[in-house]
Design an enzyme around this catalytic site. Sequence first.
Site, PDB file in Angstrom:
ATOM      1  N   TRP A   9      31.326  47.740  66.413  1.00 39.27           N
ATOM      2  CA  TRP A   9      32.323  48.610  67.052  1.00 39.27           C
ATOM      3  C   TRP A   9      33.670  47.915  67.258  1.00 39.27           C
ATOM      4  O   TRP A   9      34.624  48.540  67.719  1.00 39.27           O
ATOM      5  CB  TRP A   9      31.787  49.109  68.405  1.00 39.27           C
ATOM      6  N   LYS A  10      33.716  46.633  66.951  1.00 39.56           N
ATOM      7  CA  LYS A  10      34.950  45.848  67.170  1.00 39.56           C
ATOM      8  C   LYS A  10      35.432  46.064  68.620  1.00 39.56           C
ATOM      9  O   LYS A  10      34.598  46.130  69.516  1.00 39.56           O
ATOM     10  CB  LYS A  10      36.009  46.220  66.137  1.00 39.56           C
ATOM     11  N   GLU A  94      37.557  38.800  60.826  1.00 36.29           N
ATOM     12  CA  GLU A  94      38.618  38.964  61.831  1.00 36.29           C
ATOM     13  C   GLU A  94      38.619  37.784  62.794  1.00 36.29           C
ATOM     14  O   GLU A  94      39.658  37.363  63.288  1.00 36.29           O
ATOM     15  CB  GLU A  94      38.435  40.304  62.572  1.00 36.29           C
ATOM     16  N   GLY A 221      31.813  49.087  60.142  1.00 34.80           N
ATOM     17  CA  GLY A 221      32.808  49.015  61.212  1.00 34.80           C
ATOM     18  C   GLY A 221      33.253  50.400  61.631  1.00 34.80           C
ATOM     19  O   GLY A 221      32.551  51.117  62.350  1.00 34.80           O
ATOM     20  N   GLY A 222      34.435  50.801  61.148  1.00 41.07           N
ATOM     21  CA  GLY A 222      35.049  52.069  61.562  1.00 41.07           C
ATOM     22  C   GLY A 222      34.109  53.261  61.600  1.00 41.07           C
ATOM     23  O   GLY A 222      34.085  54.010  62.582  1.00 41.07           O
TER      24      GLY A 222
HETATM   25  C1  PEP Z   1      33.409  45.296  59.675  1.00 41.06           C
HETATM   26  O1  PEP Z   1      34.060  45.323  60.706  1.00 41.06           O
HETATM   27  O2  PEP Z   1      32.564  44.412  59.498  1.00 41.06           O
HETATM   28  C2  PEP Z   1      33.663  46.320  58.667  1.00 41.06           C
HETATM   29  C3  PEP Z   1      32.981  46.274  57.554  1.00 41.06           C
HETATM   30  O3  PEP Z   1      34.599  47.267  58.952  1.00 41.06           O
HETATM   31  P1  PEP Z   1      34.862  48.641  58.139  1.00 41.06           P
HETATM   32  O4  PEP Z   1      33.527  49.273  57.898  1.00 41.06           O
HETATM   33  O5  PEP Z   1      35.734  49.440  59.038  1.00 41.06           O
HETATM   34  O6  PEP Z   1      35.513  48.263  56.850  1.00 41.06           O
END
Ligand code: PEP
Length: 238
Positions: A9-10, A94, A221-222
């Site tokens: 979820w960051k 990140e 992620g998103g």
């Molecule tokens: C992640 O944060 O590991 C990721 C893969 O993000 P996203 O799916 O948004 O690209």
Amino acid sequence: MKNLIVANWKMNPNSQKEAKDIFDAIREGARGLDAEVVVCPPAVYLYASGFGQGIISMGAQNVHFEDKGAFTGEISALMIKDLEAEYVIIGHSERRKYFGETDESVNKKIKKALEAGLKIIFCIGETAEERDAGKKNEVLERQVKIGLFGIDNLENINIAYEPVWAIGTGNNCSVEETKESVNFIRKFVKPKTRILYGGSVKSENSGGYIKDAGANGLLVGGASLSAEEFVKIIKSAE
Ligand code: PEP
């Protein structure tokens, strides 16, 4: 070995209420599905471990490499374990980019988290520049070898292959290229080590990584902030 589907979820969402709502909807949607599901919310929401009711596991997004002490703002593996979270993401791009994590610090974190009994989602992946320069495999080999240096038992290690250029860009890696990278990474780990793909995964592209690229799971992620979309992704991996 079940496929492992992980939500990262960051730094989202902004309230406990929203976190609980998404979490509850994922748990309901994941009931009875044949995949291992892990939700990694911001650490302040990890108290919600009990909400998983054995259907979903919780994970942290980062950990420090010392047990305790004067490390303002950090959380330890023991604290994560104490909240009954099972997993921790280590080495996300990140963290490497914005918080100065190196292969060496990632290695120390993995060792400390294993010592505390946590399972690891160890992220690796090349940048666009490294890929364009033909250095992808060199980078992946270095990240795996240093990240896992001195670790013989890989039972609790899962590797997430996340090309940096694919994260949060909508530009997901092709199934063919992912397959090549998964096969390459496999040379350095055990046959049973799960290798996940991550990078702009959505329900319309998720199935191919499992069925055709040979990945054993996904790091999302998103798209994991929408329970409906994330449950579709879990279903595609069954
Ligand atoms: C992640 O944060 O590991 C990721 C893969 O993000 P996203 O799916 O948004 O690209």
